[in-house]
Motif scaffolding. Structure first.
Motif, PDB file in Angstrom:
ATOM      1  N   VAL A  94       0.831  -1.209   0.000  1.00 35.11           N
ATOM      2  CA  VAL A  94       0.000   0.000   0.000  1.00 35.11           C
ATOM      3  C   VAL A  94       0.863   1.255   0.000  1.00 35.11           C
ATOM      4  N   LEU A  95       1.983   1.189   0.692  1.00 34.86           N
ATOM      5  CA  LEU A  95       2.817   2.375   0.890  1.00 34.86           C
ATOM      6  C   LEU A  95       3.785   2.618  -0.251  1.00 34.86           C
ATOM      7  N   GLU A  96       4.244   1.534  -0.895  1.00 31.82           N
ATOM      8  CA  GLU A  96       5.122   1.683  -2.055  1.00 31.82           C
ATOM      9  C   GLU A  96       5.191   0.365  -2.811  1.00 31.82           C
ATOM     10  N   ALA A  97       5.493   0.443  -4.093  1.00 32.68           N
ATOM     11  CA  ALA A  97       5.587  -0.756  -4.923  1.00 32.68           C
ATOM     12  C   ALA A  97       6.664  -1.687  -4.389  1.00 32.68           C
ATOM     13  N   GLN A  98       6.355  -2.980  -4.414  1.00 38.51           N
ATOM     14  CA  GLN A  98       7.289  -3.985  -3.929  1.00 38.51           C
ATOM     15  C   GLN A  98       7.879  -4.754  -5.112  1.00 38.51           C
ATOM     16  N   PRO A  99       9.194  -4.778  -5.260  1.00 41.14           N
ATOM     17  CA  PRO A  99       9.825  -5.481  -6.391  1.00 41.14           C
ATOM     18  C   PRO A  99       9.399  -6.950  -6.431  1.00 41.14           C
ATOM     19  N   GLY A 100       9.003  -7.415  -7.610  1.00 45.39           N
ATOM     20  CA  GLY A 100       8.634  -8.810  -7.789  1.00 45.39           C
ATOM     21  C   GLY A 100       7.240  -9.162  -7.324  1.00 45.39           C
ATOM     22  N   ASP A 101       6.496  -8.188  -6.820  1.00 45.07           N
ATOM     23  CA  ASP A 101       5.139  -8.443  -6.338  1.00 45.07           C
ATOM     24  C   ASP A 101       4.190  -8.586  -7.521  1.00 45.07           C
ATOM     25  N   ARG A 102       3.380  -9.636  -7.532  1.00 46.30           N
ATOM     26  CA  ARG A 102       2.452  -9.824  -8.637  1.00 46.30           C
ATOM     27  C   ARG A 102       1.351  -8.773  -8.637  1.00 46.30           C
ATOM     28  N   LEU A 103       0.881  -8.375  -7.440  1.00 49.92           N
ATOM     29  CA  LEU A 103      -0.215  -7.419  -7.335  1.00 49.92           C
ATOM     30  C   LEU A 103       0.358  -6.007  -7.155  1.00 49.92           C
ATOM     31  N   ILE A 104       0.127  -5.170  -8.133  1.00 44.86           N
ATOM     32  CA  ILE A 104       0.567  -3.777  -8.084  1.00 44.86           C
ATOM     33  C   ILE A 104      -0.653  -2.937  -7.738  1.00 44.86           C
ATOM     34  N   PHE A 105      -0.631  -2.318  -6.569  1.00 38.15           N
ATOM     35  CA  PHE A 105      -1.829  -1.681  -6.029  1.00 38.15           C
ATOM     36  C   PHE A 105      -1.665  -0.172  -5.939  1.00 38.15           C
ATOM     37  N   ALA A 106      -2.736   0.548  -6.280  1.00 40.20           N
ATOM     38  CA  ALA A 106      -2.697   2.003  -6.217  1.00 40.20           C
ATOM     39  C   ALA A 106      -4.025   2.536  -5.696  1.00 40.20           C
ATOM     40  N   ARG A 107      -3.928   3.687  -5.032  1.00 38.72           N
ATOM     41  CA  ARG A 107      -5.122   4.407  -4.571  1.00 38.72           C
ATOM     42  C   ARG A 107      -5.077   5.809  -5.184  1.00 38.72           C
ATOM     43  N   THR A 108      -5.928   6.059  -6.162  1.00 36.04           N
ATOM     44  CA  THR A 108      -5.940   7.338  -6.858  1.00 36.04           C
ATOM     45  C   THR A 108      -7.255   7.484  -7.614  1.00 36.04           C
ATOM     46  N   ARG A 109      -7.583   8.719  -7.953  1.00 36.80           N
ATOM     47  CA  ARG A 109      -8.743   8.986  -8.797  1.00 36.80           C
ATOM     48  C   ARG A 109      -8.323   9.498 -10.181  1.00 36.80           C
ATOM     49  N   ALA A 110      -7.047   9.451 -10.471  1.00 39.20           N
ATOM     50  CA  ALA A 110      -6.557   9.955 -11.758  1.00 39.20           C
ATOM     51  C   ALA A 110      -7.126   9.117 -12.909  1.00 39.20           C
ATOM     52  N   PRO A 111      -7.851   9.726 -13.853  1.00 39.48           N
ATOM     53  CA  PRO A 111      -8.491   8.967 -14.940  1.00 39.48           C
ATOM     54  C   PRO A 111      -7.524   8.107 -15.735  1.00 39.48           C
ATOM     55  N   GLU A 112      -6.318   8.636 -15.994  1.00 42.56           N
ATOM     56  CA  GLU A 112      -5.369   7.856 -16.797  1.00 42.56           C
ATOM     57  C   GLU A 112      -4.886   6.613 -16.051  1.00 42.56           C
TER      58      GLU A 112
END
Length: 340
Positions: free
Chosen positions: A50-68
């Motif tokens: 949740v706090l930062e991307a983890q190298p090699g992690d299959r699930l890449i998670f983000a919290r944002t409302r940015a349309p792109e």
């Protein structure tokens, strides 16, 4: 449950980009994230991701409302204005909300549970179970946990104080955090709060899965013990486990449950007239009330009698036979009629 192959469950190992909205968070999207964690990448670091991307992690998670960012994500939940599960879209804020069969609106967590719940359960379980048992666990959790979150998140019925929803909300920063510490620190505290909430929700989900599994196991054992009981009013269990739920769900005429305590003692517990009540279908004998050991043995005639609670709902003996004898005596004194 899912009628298609949800994104990421095709036995592939490719990274999956999942996204929910930023800002205030609730049990809905927090549980949604936890469901995806266990279904797709249970070996990953739930909090750190949740706090930062983890190298090699299959699930890449983000919290944002940015349309792109929304457009570029594989799975989007609780934001985006679209429910299209085959495309990985799981919002529920549209005018035409996705509804359960009974008309209850789904939350994002409920929609994800439909598609990813079974996979999450299988990855949570320490011992593999057959499909029918996993389906029963899924159904039990859908009713006891997911439905209340659907209702709470859609304004149908509040979960109440000290509920999972309340615990998640308490993880968020106070309303004046930006005013006191600045917007950058407020965003950091919000992210940490979501991460902390996810850990709490994950722990709860793991526990309810295990308890649902154990509840199904208890049901089988209770019904087997009842079927073989000499007197259907006395249920003798060789291992301590919850029995009241099964007794009432199956309308069993059980009056007393005899079971071991784990310390060598055996107890007799009176079944209440209504599930969860403090009363008893047949109270233990008045003459036994509050007595212990020699005094109780003398008046009951059971040599290894240990105690009888003053409230007359439970008593115990030093052996299985002694406890069964106490249950039979209590029935005789209480004149409980045998089942028809």
């Amino acid at each position: 449950m899912s009628e298609h192959t949800p994104i990421g469950l095709d036995n592939g190992t490719a990274p999956i980009r999942a996204l929910t909205h930023s800002g205030n968070f609730h049990a809905d999207e927090t549980l949604g994230y936890v469901i995806l964690h266990y279904a797709l990448a249970p070996q990953g670091d739930l909090r750190a991701r949740v706090l930062e991307a983890q190298p090699g992690d299959r699930l890449i998670f983000a919290r944002t409302r940015a349309p792109e960012r929304i457009q570029a994500s594989d799975i989007v939940f609780d934001v985006g204005g679209l429910y299209a599960p085959a495309k990985g879209r799981y919002d529920h804020h549209m005018k035409d909300k996705p509804l359960r069969e009974d008309g209850t609106p789904y939350s994002a967590a409920g929609l994800l549970w439909k598609d990813y719940g079974v996979a999450a359960i299988r990855n949570i379980l320490e011992t593999p179970l057959d499909d029918s048992t996993v389906a029963a666990i899924w159904q039990a959790i859908d009713k006891s946990l997911i439905l209340p979150i659907d209702q709470d998140d859609n304004g149908v019925a509040k979960m109440g104080k000290l509920s999972l929803a309340d615990i998640v909300s308490a993880c968020g920063p106070a309303w004046d955090t930006a005013e006191l510490y600045g917007p950058e620190e407020a965003r950091a505290r919000e992210a940490r709060g979501f991460a902390n909430a996810a850990v709490a929700v994950a722990s709860h989900l793991v526990n309810v899965v295990d308890r649902a599994r154990a509840s199904l196991k208890a049901t089988d054992r209770v019904l087997t013990a009842y079927d073989t009981a000499e007197d259907k009013r006395i249920l003798v269990m060789e291992t301590g486990m919850p029995t009241e739920k099964v007794i009432f769900e199956h309308d069993l005429p059980v009056v007393y449950v005899v079971s071991p305590t784990g310390t060598g003692q055996w107890n007799v517990k009176a079944v209440p007239p209504v599930r969860g009540d403090f009363g008893q279908r047949v109270p233990l004998p008045e003459a036994w009330r509050g007595l212990e050991r020699e005094a109780l043995a003398g008046i009951s005639g059971v040599p290894d009698a240990v105690f009888a609670h003053p409230a007359r709902f439970i008593c115990g003996a030093g052996s299985r036979d002694g406890a069964i004898r106490m249950a039979r005596l209590a029935l005789e004194i209480g004149a409980a009629p045998p089942p028809a």
